[in-house]
Design a protein around this motif. Sequence first.
Motif, short mmCIF file in Angstrom:
data_model
loop_
_atom_site.label_atom_id
_atom_site.label_comp_id
_atom_site.label_asym_id
_atom_site.label_seq_id
_atom_site.Cartn_x
_atom_site.Cartn_y
_atom_site.Cartn_z
N ARG A 37 0.82 -1.21 0.00
CA ARG A 37 0.00 0.00 0.00
C ARG A 37 0.85 1.27 0.00
O ARG A 37 0.31 2.36 -0.07
CB ARG A 37 -0.92 -0.01 1.22
CG ARG A 37 -1.88 -1.19 1.25
CD ARG A 37 -2.60 -1.33 2.57
NE ARG A 37 -3.48 -0.21 2.83
CZ ARG A 37 -4.18 -0.08 3.95
NH1 ARG A 37 -4.10 -0.99 4.90
NH2 ARG A 37 -4.97 0.96 4.13
N PRO B 113 -1.01 3.41 -3.92
CA PRO B 113 -1.82 4.63 -4.06
C PRO B 113 -1.23 5.65 -5.02
O PRO B 113 -1.97 6.28 -5.78
CB PRO B 113 -1.86 5.17 -2.62
CG PRO B 113 -1.67 3.99 -1.75
CD PRO B 113 -0.71 3.11 -2.50
N SER C 90 -3.98 -6.49 -1.98
CA SER C 90 -3.74 -5.22 -1.30
C SER C 90 -3.31 -4.14 -2.29
O SER C 90 -3.75 -2.98 -2.19
CB SER C 90 -2.68 -5.40 -0.22
OG SER C 90 -2.47 -4.21 0.49
N THR D 227 -5.65 -0.65 -3.20
CA THR D 227 -5.25 0.75 -2.97
C THR D 227 -5.72 1.69 -4.07
O THR D 227 -5.61 2.90 -3.93
CB THR D 227 -3.72 0.88 -2.85
OG1 THR D 227 -3.10 0.48 -4.09
CG2 THR D 227 -3.18 0.03 -1.71
N ALA E 139 -2.29 7.99 2.01
CA ALA E 139 -2.63 6.58 2.12
C ALA E 139 -1.39 5.70 2.08
O ALA E 139 -1.27 4.74 2.85
CB ALA E 139 -3.60 6.19 1.00
N GLY E 140 -0.45 6.02 1.18
CA GLY E 140 0.74 5.19 1.04
C GLY E 140 1.66 5.25 2.24
O GLY E 140 2.07 4.22 2.79
N GLY F 45 0.08 2.53 4.43
CA GLY F 45 1.04 1.56 3.92
C GLY F 45 2.27 1.45 4.79
O GLY F 45 2.54 0.42 5.39
#
Length: 385
Positions: A53, A57, A105, A109, A332-333, A337
């Motif tokens: 992740r 993203p 996964s 993302t 998000a990453g 992640g």
Amino acid sequence: MALISARPALVLAYFTYFGVLGIFVPYFSLFLDGRGLSSADIGLLLAIVTASRIVGPTVWALAAERSGKPLWIMRIGALLAAIGWLSSFADYGFWPLLCGFALFSFFWTAILPQLEVSAFAFLNDNTQAYGRIRTAGSVGYIVLVMLGGWLFERYGSEFLPPSALLFLLLLLASLFLLPKVSIHAELTNEHVRFSTLIKNSVLLRFMLAALLLQMSFSPFYGFFTLYSRDLGYSGSQTGLFIGLAVAAEIVAFYFAGNIMRNRSYRLLLGVCYGITVVRWYLLAAFADNVWLLCFSMLLHAGSFAIAHSCAMQFIQQFFPKKLRSRGQALYAGVIFGGGGAIGAYFSGLLWQNGSGASLTFGIAALLALAATLLAVSLPTKTAKH
């Protein structure tokens, strides 16, 4: 398939997306335990899967920006994630599971950052409307958590593959109900470079605080169901505990717009992160007391819902419209992640098949404390770009 208006479609998309997570997040460690993996193996698998992740993203955000079609990026991601999920039906040991879930996964993302950007575009950056629509995700999560507890007691941990696949397919269908949204319309008169923004000290402090907080969540997301089982609680009771947390989250999301109005990020994030310190301390020291355990679950309202709403508004205000997709992807990453992967790996090492549970949650409280200190160092308002 006929399109419906944006708000009902967004409600359905959030409901199904977080419905998948309501099955996956609380019961994944039980599923892996049922497949014979040790806590160290579970932590390593969660870390590697979560690490996918970090890159995912950004890859999908760039694709969305260049194509101008975030809906198609979400649809492709949901379809390929469902295909990756099919690997969960086979039991061939650690490495096949790892490869299958890593693919799931990575494609997964593609969905949420584009859904968040699309939601704010549909809602004209209305935080109150966003918070109320986002409650649909929490409802989906709580419904599937409660259902998952019952299914676990009735069918064991192997209930997870078919249940999650069903909601993955429902999510894919819901994404075809969303009306078109184009990010090309948002690309006018914006000259700030992404590489310049990501060096900003305010953003760096915000991201580091959020990273530490997400790391502190890892033992809860990865091992709480095992912890609850080891403490003697039933599967249905565990589902009720998690359901209580999500019920508090629903209420908080619904009123998030009012709570955040005219209040600074520094205040709200400081309070929310401070609440998280208390939450993990209670789990470390008093989880065998059902009332204190329930109280700790109620703190999810602040430690997740209001903190997440603040983070989303921060990203929307800090990044210009042209760069919001990449801003969401960066968040998000790095946070979900990177923070999730680091936290999952070390939680697996510390957990020691349950004997290190209190220590792990104690360290989580210290991480949340460090996040709190960083949060209170932020300015009261984000800069305008």
